[in-house]
Design an enzyme around this catalytic site. Structure first.
Site, PDB file in Angstrom:
ATOM      1  N   ASP A   1     -35.437  -1.760  12.248  1.00 38.93           N
ATOM      2  CA  ASP A   1     -35.306  -0.580  11.584  1.00 38.93           C
ATOM      3  C   ASP A   1     -35.228  -0.697   9.893  1.00 38.93           C
ATOM      4  O   ASP A   1     -34.611  -0.309   9.014  1.00 38.93           O
ATOM      5  CB  ASP A   1     -34.060   0.193  11.868  1.00 38.93           C
TER       6      ASP A   1
ATOM      7  N   ASP B   1     -39.698  -2.928  13.651  1.00 36.19           N
ATOM      8  CA  ASP B   1     -40.068  -2.356  14.815  1.00 36.19           C
ATOM      9  C   ASP B   1     -40.343  -0.932  14.532  1.00 36.19           C
ATOM     10  O   ASP B   1     -41.466  -0.321  15.150  1.00 36.19           O
ATOM     11  CB  ASP B   1     -39.079  -2.325  15.899  1.00 36.19           C
ATOM     12  N   ASN B   2     -39.489  -0.321  13.606  1.00 36.57           N
ATOM     13  CA  ASN B   2     -39.850   0.975  13.060  1.00 36.57           C
ATOM     14  C   ASN B   2     -39.213   1.134  11.682  1.00 36.57           C
ATOM     15  O   ASN B   2     -38.622   0.341  11.352  1.00 36.57           O
ATOM     16  CB  ASN B   2     -39.486   1.994  14.067  1.00 36.57           C
TER      17      ASN B   2
ATOM     18  N   CYS C   1     -37.197   1.913  18.937  1.00 33.56           N
ATOM     19  CA  CYS C   1     -36.870   0.256  18.876  1.00 33.56           C
ATOM     20  C   CYS C   1     -37.683  -0.318  20.508  1.00 33.56           C
ATOM     21  O   CYS C   1     -38.378  -0.981  20.363  1.00 33.56           O
ATOM     22  CB  CYS C   1     -35.407   0.047  19.181  1.00 33.56           C
TER      23      CYS C   1
END
Length: 495
Positions: free
Chosen positions: A52, A282-283, A91
């Site tokens: 994140d 991941d994001n 995730c």
């Protein structure tokens, strides 16, 4: 002494067997030698995945407040991508793409793996660690895994450490860094993911993002004053938002120190000149409007690549890439033929050597679930400056991840019944049309939807064709949502 015919026959057979055994032994030694020589010419690869971490919070990407000297150094010594995208802002789903080179809708990796969510990748999928192991690499992972089944995402070594302490994680990797074989290290932090509520009795208490008063061994605690942080445009500039961003920054500074420790250990091992290092997330940041959405803050992410075999240093790459391209790129870097694996992505290895790479101006994204209770499938195509989002479940209210709903940043808006969340109206965030079309050059905040403007009908139709083609080529089951197109469905009968 005379030998009988039988004795001569036996001696002949023994001679032949000895020749075969000796020949096999020679061949085996030759094969070992060939593999050893081949391995000497292959780079080690470290894939460092934060949890994140948005594009908003790294010094190298323009944030003058946050302290990330080690990541900034990596960017100064390598390439900084400015158009790098995850394909699913969640995730587990994102990590499946990272390690397979295939979109989650094609592998069964629709959403979270853990607890009752229980999504799992098809057992026929070939993952990056298994491909590398087959080719002679030593594979190791540490930290957040969030993938299933283990048989698909198998690593030879699983290292244990506190995933909130990248410094401790780095120390546990020393044995991998000194491996005699070329190694692939998958290094995944829990930072800066949200943690349990700082104070469950107070809705306005900022989340800790893994920070704790006593700190972590080997790590200097770096704190930030909420008044100094930069509030992204998609978030409200409130006391609650600033307090949470300050915690988020602190968590990232802890990542940076652990990353610096890992790079120092790599240098001490004598292998830095033969090791490719890739840093990604991941994001996007774990705030409403970013994570779980396919708006830019959710999917446009940091990607820094240091390839010691590339002469250029400290340069910017504007080629559009996605995490579906990571597996084919790493396979390419490891000198493995990607063709047998029929990957969705493509290698961007050569992009690192090009000043103006061509044919890197289009990307696709596919998000279906976050938590199992968050069914909201979206498909995206970005072509040039235009981006089309299709909200397949557009009649439903946009769902919240449980931790994002509880975030004081959101609760301050919700409890006070405010009209706006950042620059976007709350009602427009919660209730979305089927199509969202944006010109990112003129409208980087994605506020002016052009999908229903007659002047942009041709562009809309063009991108819809691209989206359908993408779904067919990647065997997306959600193709059926276009006019009940069942062309990808099986018969339902086991033959």
């Amino acid at each position: 002494m005379k030998r009988t015919t039988n004795q001569l026959s036996i001696l002949g057979i023994l001679a032949i067997l000895f020749t075969i055994i000796f020949s096999c032994a020679e061949k085996s030694e030759a094969q070992k030698s060939a593999i050893s020589t081949k391995n000497l010419n292959r780079p080690n690869i470290i894939l460092f995945v934060a949890d994140d971490h948005g594009l908003d919070a790294i010094g190298a990407y323009g944030n003058p407040v946050i302290k990330t000297p080690n990541l900034d150094k990596l960017a100064a010594e390598g390439a900084r991508f400015t158009n790098a995208y995850c394909t699913s802002a969640s995730c587990a789903a994102s990590r499946s793409v990272i390690l397979t080179g295939k979109y989650g809708h094609a592998t069964g990796s629709y959403g979270h793996v853990h607890d009752y969510h229980h999504f799992s990748t098809y057992d026929t999928v070939k993952s990056l660690p298994k491909i590398l192991e087959k080719s002679g690499y030593e594979t190791a992972r540490i930290g957040k895994y969030h993938l299933a089944p283990e048989s698909v995402y198998h690593f030879q070594k699983v290292l244990e450490a506190n995933p909130r302490s990248t410094y401790e994680m780095a120390e546990k990797c020393q044995g991998v860094l000194t491996s005699e074989k070329p190694f692939f290290l998958y290094f995944c932090t829990d930072d800066p993911h949200r943690a349990n509520s700082t104070d469950p009795s107070r809705w306005d208490a900022p989340n800790s993002f893994g920070n704790r008063p006593e700190g972590y061994p080997g790590v200097e605690t770096v704190t930030y004053d909420p008044k100094d942080v930069l509030v992204p445009d998609f978030l409200p500039d409130s006391k609650e938002s600033r307090e949470e961003i300050a915690q988020y920054y602190q968590s990232i500074s802890r990542i940076d120190q652990g990353f610096g420790k890992l790079m120092q250990l790599l240098k001490d091992s004598g292998k830095a000149d033969n090791t490719i290092v890739i840093y990604i997330s991941d994001n996007g940041m774990a705030f409403p409007g970013a994570k779980t959405t396919l708006y830019e803050p959710g999917m446009k992410l940091p990607c820094i690549v240091k390839d010691p075999f590339v002469k250029k240093k400290g340069y910017v790459v504007d080629a559009m890439i996605t995490w579906a391209d990571l597996t084919p790129t790493i396979i390419d870097m490891a000198k493995i033929d990607p063709k047998p694996y029929k990957l969705h992505g493509k290698s961007f290895k050569n992009v690192l050597n090009e000043d103006n790479p061509k044919d890197w101006n289009e990307v696709y994204a596919s998000h279906t679930f976050h938590e199992i209770t968050m069914y909201y499938p979206m498909r995206v195509v970005r072509s040039g400056n235009y981006k089309l989002i299709r909200n397949i479940e557009w009649r439903a209210e946009y769902p919240f991840a449980s931790d994002l709903w509880a975030a004081s940043t959101w609760q301050e808006v919700y409890r006070n019944d405010k009209e706006y969340f950042g620059k976007r109206k709350v009602k427009n965030y919660l209730f979305r049309p089927e199509f969202e079309l944006y010109d990112l050059l003129k409208d980087p905040d994605e506020l002016k939807n052009l999908a229903y403007n007659p002047d942009y009908k041709q562009k809309l139709d063009e991108l819809i064709v691209k989206m359908k083609t993408f779904q067919k080529e990647t065997r997306d089951p959600w193709l059926i949502t276009w006019d009940h197109d069942s062309s990808l469905q099986g018969t339902g009968v086991n033959l």
